[in-house]
Design an enzyme around this catalytic site. Structure first.
Site, PDB file in Angstrom:
ATOM      1  N   ASN A 150      10.759 -11.294 -16.649  1.00  0.00           N
ATOM      2  CA  ASN A 150      10.510 -11.641 -15.239  1.00  0.00           C
ATOM      3  C   ASN A 150      10.615 -13.157 -15.073  1.00  0.00           C
ATOM      4  O   ASN A 150      11.311 -13.669 -14.194  1.00  0.00           O
ATOM      5  CB  ASN A 150       9.110 -11.202 -14.799  1.00  0.00           C
ATOM      6  CG  ASN A 150       8.858  -9.734 -15.037  1.00  0.00           C
ATOM      7  OD1 ASN A 150       9.790  -8.945 -15.065  1.00  0.00           O
ATOM      8  ND2 ASN A 150       7.607  -9.361 -15.217  1.00  0.00           N
ATOM      9  N   ASP A 151       9.894 -13.868 -15.934  1.00  0.00           N
ATOM     10  CA  ASP A 151       9.942 -15.326 -15.834  1.00  0.00           C
ATOM     11  C   ASP A 151      11.253 -15.887 -16.368  1.00  0.00           C
ATOM     12  O   ASP A 151      11.815 -16.820 -15.781  1.00  0.00           O
ATOM     13  CB  ASP A 151       8.759 -15.954 -16.574  1.00  0.00           C
ATOM     14  CG  ASP A 151       7.524 -15.986 -15.698  1.00  0.00           C
ATOM     15  OD1 ASP A 151       7.661 -16.396 -14.529  1.00  0.00           O
ATOM     16  OD2 ASP A 151       6.455 -15.584 -16.157  1.00  0.00           O
ATOM     17  N   HIS A 180       0.827  -1.216   0.000  1.00  0.00           N
ATOM     18  CA  HIS A 180       0.000   0.000   0.000  1.00  0.00           C
ATOM     19  C   HIS A 180       0.850   1.249   0.000  1.00  0.00           C
ATOM     20  O   HIS A 180       0.525   2.244  -0.630  1.00  0.00           O
ATOM     21  CB  HIS A 180      -0.871   0.045   1.250  1.00  0.00           C
ATOM     22  CG  HIS A 180      -1.906  -1.010   1.262  1.00  0.00           C
ATOM     23  ND1 HIS A 180      -2.709  -1.247   0.185  1.00  0.00           N
ATOM     24  CD2 HIS A 180      -2.261  -1.906   2.197  1.00  0.00           C
ATOM     25  CE1 HIS A 180      -3.517  -2.237   0.470  1.00  0.00           C
ATOM     26  NE2 HIS A 180      -3.256  -2.664   1.678  1.00  0.00           N
ATOM     27  N   CYS A 211       8.935  -7.327 -22.559  1.00  0.00           N
ATOM     28  CA  CYS A 211       7.801  -6.758 -21.829  1.00  0.00           C
ATOM     29  C   CYS A 211       7.892  -7.032 -20.334  1.00  0.00           C
ATOM     30  O   CYS A 211       6.946  -6.796 -19.598  1.00  0.00           O
ATOM     31  CB  CYS A 211       6.485  -7.282 -22.395  1.00  0.00           C
ATOM     32  SG  CYS A 211       6.322  -9.067 -22.286  1.00  0.00           S
ATOM     33  N   GLU A 224       9.969 -17.024 -22.412  1.00  0.00           N
ATOM     34  CA  GLU A 224      10.089 -16.882 -20.960  1.00  0.00           C
ATOM     35  C   GLU A 224      10.829 -18.039 -20.326  1.00  0.00           C
ATOM     36  O   GLU A 224      10.991 -18.086 -19.112  1.00  0.00           O
ATOM     37  CB  GLU A 224       8.700 -16.836 -20.305  1.00  0.00           C
ATOM     38  CG  GLU A 224       7.734 -15.894 -20.939  1.00  0.00           C
ATOM     39  CD  GLU A 224       6.471 -15.719 -20.103  1.00  0.00           C
ATOM     40  OE1 GLU A 224       6.505 -14.893 -19.182  1.00  0.00           O
ATOM     41  OE2 GLU A 224       5.472 -16.405 -20.371  1.00  0.00           O
ATOM     42  N   ARG A 263      -1.999 -10.861 -24.720  1.00  0.00           N
ATOM     43  CA  ARG A 263      -1.464 -12.164 -24.321  1.00  0.00           C
ATOM     44  C   ARG A 263      -2.627 -13.043 -23.880  1.00  0.00           C
ATOM     45  O   ARG A 263      -3.464 -12.612 -23.081  1.00  0.00           O
ATOM     46  CB  ARG A 263      -0.495 -11.986 -23.148  1.00  0.00           C
ATOM     47  CG  ARG A 263      -0.038 -13.324 -22.588  1.00  0.00           C
ATOM     48  CD  ARG A 263       1.051 -13.170 -21.577  1.00  0.00           C
ATOM     49  NE  ARG A 263       0.535 -12.737 -20.290  1.00  0.00           N
ATOM     50  CZ  ARG A 263       1.322 -12.480 -19.255  1.00  0.00           C
ATOM     51  NH1 ARG A 263       2.627 -12.555 -19.372  1.00  0.00           N
ATOM     52  NH2 ARG A 263       0.812 -12.110 -18.106  1.00  0.00           N
ATOM     53  N   ARG A 305      -2.148  -8.049 -20.316  1.00  0.00           N
ATOM     54  CA  ARG A 305      -2.227  -9.267 -19.490  1.00  0.00           C
ATOM     55  C   ARG A 305      -3.698  -9.610 -19.258  1.00  0.00           C
ATOM     56  O   ARG A 305      -4.296  -9.169 -18.271  1.00  0.00           O
ATOM     57  CB  ARG A 305      -1.547  -9.030 -18.149  1.00  0.00           C
ATOM     58  CG  ARG A 305      -0.031  -8.881 -18.186  1.00  0.00           C
ATOM     59  CD  ARG A 305       0.491  -8.603 -16.773  1.00  0.00           C
ATOM     60  NE  ARG A 305       1.888  -8.924 -16.612  1.00  0.00           N
ATOM     61  CZ  ARG A 305       2.852  -8.010 -16.493  1.00  0.00           C
ATOM     62  NH1 ARG A 305       2.576  -6.731 -16.537  1.00  0.00           N
ATOM     63  NH2 ARG A 305       4.109  -8.393 -16.308  1.00  0.00           N
TER      64      ARG A 305
HETATM   65  C1  PEP Z   1       7.377 -11.786 -17.706  1.00  0.00           C
HETATM   66  O1  PEP Z   1       7.402 -12.929 -17.236  1.00  0.00           O
HETATM   67  O2  PEP Z   1       8.390 -11.070 -17.851  1.00  0.00           O
HETATM   68  C2  PEP Z   1       6.105 -11.184 -18.111  1.00  0.00           C
HETATM   69  C3  PEP Z   1       6.072 -10.027 -18.735  1.00  0.00           C
HETATM   70  O3  PEP Z   1       4.961 -11.830 -17.770  1.00  0.00           O
HETATM   71  P1  PEP Z   1       4.369 -11.850 -16.267  1.00  0.00           P
HETATM   72  O4  PEP Z   1       5.175 -10.906 -15.429  1.00  0.00           O
HETATM   73  O5  PEP Z   1       2.949 -11.438 -16.384  1.00  0.00           O
HETATM   74  O6  PEP Z   1       4.552 -13.283 -15.896  1.00  0.00           O
HETATM   75 MG    MG Z   2       5.688 -14.221 -17.449  1.00  0.00          MG
END
Ligand code: PEP
Ligand code: MG
Length: 546
Positions: free
Chosen positions: A429-430, A179, A477, A406, A317, A281
């Site tokens: 990220n993944d 928050h 992304c 990913e 996506r 997303r």
């Molecule tokens: C990622 O994995 O980088 C991605 C953009 O998808 P999410 O963060 O929604 O898993």
């Molecule tokens: Mg991802």
């Protein structure tokens, strides 16, 4: 003396510390079940009232959501199951806390955004107990500009503050989606979360807060204040000075897009001049849905995002349900290892109809708008999966079909995977989590889950080089696209577009406008050859500047 934490809202502020202390309830709290339920109902009412009076939208939404949680029949039932007799219990705290504990652990096990919502449940439990014991505290009254310091800041704390006097927020706990972070960004004031030592600072001490790099300086000198302020002003000026589509110094176009989860995000994206939505997303529309939305409803939801970006491009996506984004109507099966389990496109193994209906809805929505719709699937791992997705998407009338890269398998064999589709988007990220074998949601491993790690950069390089050889666009992304220096490195590795949170776009655009392609390539080569994420990042900052 300086302390550090995670900077979650940029800006520099200097002022005296005001601490928000939590009421401590040490004694037993006797009450009857009836009194407990009345207190809970009263807490819900108080929260509703605060929601009505608070001026900040994000705080209002959270308070309203908390009021709803406090009235949740399941919660009342859970307390009722622990206080069964119509008597005055000598201490009702254990029963209340135990009832809340079940809900808390369910949220905690989901991780990420959900885990941070545990603070909402704590807030409601503590308020109920405080009401029963008559120890409710009045909010902190601010009469002069101050730096607000707390263990954690709940929306109710925020509602009680005169936010005109809050110059910055620094909390001991919390993460980037807590928050405190949300409220600070909403107010546009600097904030630091996870600042372990902050409660040791004396009330009234003068401090400097830099919400960009997460630094807090106690008794700052004039020169320290001016260094931080000058740097912040320069960064803001650079961001404001460049408009229009993304370009490097030598004129190379780099498409800069924004990530979105709903139509409101898409409107924010358009407002900051995003060239499109680089990641829509879709699962975020359905995180609270117990039943699958009908095709017609899906068409309307997708259209609302497409229309906000009319005349531009939207990369949608397909459902990335599972793991950190469980969608109630789709993730019925408990898994030992959800990040490695049935998630993303793999849901065709267990809920194929849901994806068929989604593709149908996307195709229909795309046919009704003047937006350039591209569609990609998450967690594609093999060429066969890419081929299958492309076939089904095209059958639904979708023209541009792509995959998210990913996983290490998809990146390493990108020459085969991308041969099946029109474009790719690196979900860093993944990809980082899987290359480094470190859970992206586990804050104890945050040093390992850095896209700066050369192992991750080298993996990205393999995928981007394959895309280049096939003349297919490849974007990024993941969160990494929002870091200006890392964005330059990604371009140097061969990435052709970037998609990020709308709030990050102006700074990335301003930064890239000052760097040419040859520099991006040279720096990418050098940082990929370091031996740690820290070394890679430090070298990039040294070579590219701030
Ligand atoms: C990622 O994995 O980088 C991605 C953009 O998808 P999410 O963060 O929604 O898993
Ligand atoms: Mg991802």
């Amino acid at each position: 003396m300086a302390l550090s934490g995670i900077g979650v809202s940029p800006g520099v502020a200097v002022g005296p510390v005001r601490k928000i202390a939590k009421a401590q309830i040490v004694n037993a709290v006797p009450a009857s079940p009836r009194e407990v339920f009345a207190a809970l109902a009263q807490v819900a009412q108080d929260l509703e009232k605060s929601a009505e009076s608070v001026s900040l939208d994000v705080a209002r939404d959270v308070l309203a959501a908390q009021a709803m949680i406090a009235q949740d029949p399941a919660l009342v039932e859970a307390i009722g199951a622990r206080l069964t007799d119509d008597i005055t219990y000598p201490d009702v705290q254990p029963a209340i806390l135990d009832a809340f504990a079940g809900f808390k652990s369910a949220l905690e096990s989901l991780g990420g955004y959900f885990a941070e919502r545990v603070a909402d449940l704590d807030e409601i439990a503590q308020r109920t107990i405080a009401k029963l014991s008559g120890t409710e505290t009045a909010g902190l009254e601010l009469t002069a500009p101050s730096i607000i310091v707390a263990e954690d800041l709940t929306p109710a704390d925020t509602a009680a503050l005169d936010l005109n006097f809050a110059k910055a927020l620094v909390v001991q706990k919390g993460g980037p989606t807590s928050h405190t972070a949300i409220v600070a960004r909403g107010l546009g004031i600097p904030a630091i979360v996870g600042c372990a030592e902050v409660l040791s600072i004396a009330e009234g001490a003068s401090v400097l807060v830099d919400g960009r790099d997460g630094t807090l300086i106690i008794d700052p000198t004039d020169s320290e204040i001016s260094t931080h302020q000058t740097r912040e002003e320069a960064l803001r000026a650079r961001a404001a000075s460049v408009q229009g589509p993304g370009r490097l110094l030598d004129g190379t176009p780099i498409t800069l897009m924004a990530n979105a989860g709903n139509a409101t995000d898409a409107v924010s994206a358009a407002a900051v001049g995003a060239e499109g939505i680089g990641l829509f997303r879709t699962e975020l529309l359905f995180l609270d849905r117990n039943d699958e939305p009908s095709i017609d409803e899906q068409v309307e939801l997708y259209k609302s995002v497409f229309e906000a970006m009319a005349g531009h491009k939207v990369i949608l996506r397909t459902l990335d349900a599972g793991s950190d984004k469980p969608v109630p109507f789709i993730n019925a099966i408990a898994e030992e290892n959800p990040a490695l389990g049935v998630r993303g496109w793999r849901l065709t193994r267990t809920a194929d109809d849901v994806l068929t209906r989604q593709l149908k809805a996307v195709g229909l929505a795309a046919s009704k708008v003047a937006t350039d719709i591209w569609v990609m699937a998450p967690m594609i791992n093999t060429a066969a999966e890419a081929r299958e997705f492309a076939k089904r998407a095209r059958e639904s009338g979708i023209k541009h079909v792509g995959v998210m890269v990913e996983t290490p398998a998809a990146a390493i064999s990108a020459d085969k995977v991308l041969a099946e589709v029109d474009f790719a988007s690196l979900g860093t990220n993944d990809l980082t989590q899987y290359v480094m074998a470190a859970d992206r949601l586990d804050s104890r491993l945050s040093d390992l889950t850095s896209t700066w790690h050369p192992a991750v950069l080298r993996t990205i390089s393999i995928a981007a080089t394959s895309a280049g050889n096939l003349s297919k666009p490849i974007g990024v992304c993941g969160e990494s696209a929002a870091n200006p220096q890392l964005a330059a490195v990604l371009i140097g590795l061969g990435v052709t577009s970037l998609s990020m949170a709308p709030s990050a776009l102006a700074e990335v655009r301003g930064f890239l406008a000052g760097i040419d392609r040859a520099t991006c390539v040279r720096v990418a080569g050098l940082v990929s050859n370091t031996s740690s994420a820290e070394e890679a990042k430090a070298l990039a900052v040294e070579l590219l500047g701030n």
